[in-house]
Design an enzyme around this catalytic site. Sequence first.
Site, mmCIF file in Angstrom:
data_model
loop_
_atom_site.group_PDB
_atom_site.id
_atom_site.type_symbol
_atom_site.label_atom_id
_atom_site.label_comp_id
_atom_site.label_asym_id
_atom_site.label_seq_id
_atom_site.Cartn_x
_atom_site.Cartn_y
_atom_site.Cartn_z
ATOM 1 N NE ARG A 13 -1.520 0.032 -8.372
ATOM 2 C CZ ARG A 13 -2.437 -0.928 -8.529
ATOM 3 N NH1 ARG A 13 -2.134 -1.918 -9.560
ATOM 4 N NH2 ARG A 13 -3.596 -1.413 -7.661
ATOM 5 C CB THR B 134 -3.743 6.505 -14.623
ATOM 6 O OG1 THR B 134 -2.695 6.619 -13.682
ATOM 7 C CG2 THR B 134 -4.568 7.941 -14.839
ATOM 8 C CG ASP C 225 -3.132 -0.722 -0.444
ATOM 9 O OD1 ASP C 225 -2.045 -0.530 0.151
ATOM 10 O OD2 ASP C 225 -3.332 0.298 -1.105
ATOM 11 C CG ASP D 241 -3.651 1.466 2.732
ATOM 12 O OD1 ASP D 241 -3.002 2.212 2.986
ATOM 13 O OD2 ASP D 241 -4.712 1.565 1.859
#
Length: 208
Positions: free
Chosen positions: A103, A107, A199, A202
């Site tokens: 991703r 944006t 995340d 991560d």
Amino acid sequence: MAKLVVVDHPLIKHKLTNIRKKETNTKDFYANVQEIGSLMAYEIARDFPLQDIEIETPICKTVQKELAKKIVIIPILRAGLGMVDGIRQMIPSAKVGFIGLYRDEETLKPHYYYAKFPKEIADCIVLLVDPMLATGGSAIAACDKLKEIGCKHIKYVGLVAAPEGVNALQNAHPDVDIYTASIDEKLNESGYIVPGLGDCGDRLFGTK
Ligand code: PRP
Ligand code: URA
């Protein structure tokens, strides 16, 4: 409209709380994601079709049941990888393919970079695995790709979804069943799920 199932078994809820905690380390995070993957596989398999098979026990011939369709697990790289081993423990005959998407941080649009699919995937039940359904862009792009190659039975399997992502995926692919361990409150201005777990890629791979 296909199914929307929040798999809220107490063990799943407990393990989900473990991975939401910011202090949970990489090792425990991965272990819990894997375990939730196994528990979710058990629920998702509830409506897998069965067929008759004649076998012989040590006592006699008998007609019993076996899975009627082959199962393919397709993790969206990277975070989807975290759930694969757990699901495979429950469905060891499943084949595994991959879709690479990331991703764009600005944006929030998904960018495709890789795919590898097992043969004859079109007739299989495809479990599209990605722990996070945020805007829904990645899951939608992955379903687009799977449908391009003829997949007809797709089930999205995740851990934490935002209402925005659920709506977007349902609108774009109303035939895809959605299984998630939680539907959280909302997305924040950076496109992260609130309260979420941060995340996922991560945290699984220790990259931040
Ligand atoms: C994360 C996550 C999903 C996607 C969800 O991946 O694993 O694939 O974001 O967001 P969306 O619903 O708004 O598309 P990311 O792009 O961070 O890639 P990574 O797994 O490689 O870190
Ligand atoms: N991707 C993640 O890993 N976490 C989020 O909250 C949103 C997208």
